[in-house]
Design an enzyme around this catalytic site. Structure first.
Site, PDB file in Angstrom:
ATOM      1  N   SER A  30       0.849  -1.210   0.000  1.00  0.00           N
ATOM      2  CA  SER A  30       0.000   0.000   0.000  1.00  0.00           C
ATOM      3  C   SER A  30       0.873   1.244   0.000  1.00  0.00           C
ATOM      4  O   SER A  30       2.065   1.167   0.293  1.00  0.00           O
ATOM      5  CB  SER A  30      -0.867   0.007   1.273  1.00  0.00           C
ATOM      6  OG  SER A  30      -1.592  -1.199   1.358  1.00  0.00           O
ATOM      7  N   ASP A  86       6.432  -3.854  -1.093  1.00  0.00           N
ATOM      8  CA  ASP A  86       5.685  -2.856  -0.335  1.00  0.00           C
ATOM      9  C   ASP A  86       6.565  -1.646  -0.036  1.00  0.00           C
ATOM     10  O   ASP A  86       7.792  -1.713  -0.146  1.00  0.00           O
ATOM     11  CB  ASP A  86       5.198  -3.496   0.990  1.00  0.00           C
ATOM     12  CG  ASP A  86       4.042  -2.726   1.616  1.00  0.00           C
ATOM     13  OD1 ASP A  86       3.484  -3.216   2.604  1.00  0.00           O
ATOM     14  OD2 ASP A  86       3.717  -1.629   1.107  1.00  0.00           O
ATOM     15  N   ASP A  89       7.777   3.658   5.654  1.00  0.00           N
ATOM     16  CA  ASP A  89       7.900   5.063   6.064  1.00  0.00           C
ATOM     17  C   ASP A  89       9.335   5.413   6.408  1.00  0.00           C
ATOM     18  O   ASP A  89       9.749   6.559   6.300  1.00  0.00           O
ATOM     19  CB  ASP A  89       6.987   5.321   7.271  1.00  0.00           C
ATOM     20  CG  ASP A  89       5.533   5.090   6.892  1.00  0.00           C
ATOM     21  OD1 ASP A  89       5.100   5.664   5.884  1.00  0.00           O
ATOM     22  OD2 ASP A  89       4.868   4.284   7.555  1.00  0.00           O
ATOM     23  N   LYS A  99       6.368   1.104   9.377  1.00  0.00           N
ATOM     24  CA  LYS A  99       5.296   1.082   8.378  1.00  0.00           C
ATOM     25  C   LYS A  99       3.982   1.410   9.069  1.00  0.00           C
ATOM     26  O   LYS A  99       3.867   1.241  10.291  1.00  0.00           O
ATOM     27  CB  LYS A  99       5.216  -0.289   7.696  1.00  0.00           C
ATOM     28  CG  LYS A  99       6.340  -0.487   6.676  1.00  0.00           C
ATOM     29  CD  LYS A  99       6.337  -1.865   6.056  1.00  0.00           C
ATOM     30  CE  LYS A  99       5.044  -2.173   5.345  1.00  0.00           C
ATOM     31  NZ  LYS A  99       4.650  -1.134   4.345  1.00  0.00           N
ATOM     32  N   GLU A 108      -0.505  -5.653   5.604  1.00  0.00           N
ATOM     33  CA  GLU A 108       0.827  -5.627   4.980  1.00  0.00           C
ATOM     34  C   GLU A 108       1.744  -6.639   5.659  1.00  0.00           C
ATOM     35  O   GLU A 108       2.481  -7.368   5.012  1.00  0.00           O
ATOM     36  CB  GLU A 108       1.435  -4.225   5.094  1.00  0.00           C
ATOM     37  CG  GLU A 108       0.770  -3.201   4.200  1.00  0.00           C
ATOM     38  CD  GLU A 108       1.314  -1.802   4.428  1.00  0.00           C
ATOM     39  OE1 GLU A 108       1.724  -1.492   5.564  1.00  0.00           O
ATOM     40  OE2 GLU A 108       1.343  -1.018   3.462  1.00  0.00           O
TER      41      GLU A 108
HETATM   42  O1  DER Z   1       1.619   2.517   5.457  1.00  0.00           O
HETATM   43  C1  DER Z   1       2.565   1.935   4.907  1.00  0.00           C
HETATM   44  O2  DER Z   1       3.372   1.209   5.490  1.00  0.00           O
HETATM   45  C2  DER Z   1       2.732   2.167   3.428  1.00  0.00           C
HETATM   46  O3  DER Z   1       3.516   1.151   2.910  1.00  0.00           O
HETATM   47  C3  DER Z   1       3.315   3.576   3.191  1.00  0.00           C
HETATM   48  O4  DER Z   1       3.610   4.218   4.388  1.00  0.00           O
HETATM   49  C4  DER Z   1       4.538   3.605   2.325  1.00  0.00           C
HETATM   50  O5  DER Z   1       4.912   4.958   2.128  1.00  0.00           O
HETATM   51  P1  DER Z   1       4.882   5.608   0.665  1.00  0.00           P
HETATM   52  O6  DER Z   1       3.498   6.139   0.471  1.00  0.00           O
HETATM   53  O7  DER Z   1       5.934   6.659   0.731  1.00  0.00           O
HETATM   54  O8  DER Z   1       5.198   4.528  -0.337  1.00  0.00           O
END
Ligand code: DER
Length: 243
Positions: A30, A86, A89, A99, A108
């Site tokens: 995500s 994935d 953050d 994350k 996730e």
């Molecule tokens: O919530 C999460 O872990 C998502 O993978 C997200 O935070 C990833 O960040 P990005 O929008 O910079 O890809």
């Protein structure tokens, strides 16, 4: 545009390296970097083979899969996943990550754990030595609504400060922006953001386990000792790969 180009670079590199014809069950994460993963998968013609399925890590991820014309797989049908890609953050030297910026960390982590290979894709802002350096909003923690007040108290006793110097909120229940009241996850739970001092962030695995044991905590946005590799797109057009 530099950040978007960096996201694209990281995503393309990871797909080219980790998604091949032999991979039939693919987990899609995500966030805002993962759409570039899907773009690359489509560009490589990897969606054409109908026995290749893609599993979502939440509502946004599912919509991404459907809109790209990829075959949506039913998570219940696939206990094992070949590869999940994935975002994150923040990532530290040992590939531990924070994350949950998008409040999707429960699903996730399910698809990360179920995958033979789990790969992180991110732009250069996420590439740190120690967690909590660039991502100062705190560790995202999914909690059942019934328990959120008690979990806040317990996290405070564990050393999560109510205020942090950089003006961001300290230990807090994540509130909606265009929604009155708290953010509600795809699983119907609340999110608490809990910052911790550097001395605790230096050992994310220990912190993860202490937080996970608090009654009412569903999942913690610390992914420790799980990633096979992390791909960071840089501002200068290069990619940093940490494995
Ligand atoms: O919530 C999460 O872990 C998502 O993978 C997200 O935070 C990833 O960040 P990005 O929008 O910079 O890809």
């Amino acid at each position: 545009p530099a950040v978007e180009a960096a996201k694209r670079l990281a995503a393309f590199s990871a797909v080219d390296r980790h998604v091949g014809l032999e991979h039939k069950v693919i987990g899609i994460g995500s966030g805002s970097t993962v759409p570039y993963v899907v773009d690359r998968i489509v560009a490589q013609g990897l969606q054409a083979n109908k026995d290749r399925v893609f599993l979502p890590t939440g509502f946004q991820s599912k919509e991404l899969i459907i809109k790209a014309g990829l075959t949506l797989g039913d998570v219940d049908q696939y206990a094992r996943i070949d590869v999940t890609i994935d975002g994150a953050d923040e990532v530290d030297n040992e590939l531990n990550s924070i994350k949950g910026g998008g409040a999707c960390q429960l699903r996730e982590k399910v698809l990360a754990e179920a995958a033979d290979t789990w790969v992180i894709v991110a732009d250069y802002r996420k590439n740190s030595h120690v967690l909590g350096t660039s991502w100062t909003q705190g560790i995202p923690i999914e909690v059942v609504p019934f328990a959120y007040a008690k979990v806040l108290t317990n996290l405070s006793h564990m050393g999560s400060p109510n205020a942090v110097p950089n003006g961001k909120a300290g230990l807090s229940l994540r509130m909606g922006k265009m929604k009155a009241g708290p953010v509600v996850s795809d699983n119907g739970n609340f999110i608490i953001d809990a910052p911790f001092p550097p001395e605790l962030m230096k050992n994310p695995a220990e912190l993860l386990h202490r937080i996970k044991m608090l009654t009412g905590v569903v999942e913690v946005g610390l992914f420790c000792d799980m990633a096979e590799a992390a791909y960071f797109g840089n501002e200068d057009g290069t990619v940093t790969v940490r494995a």
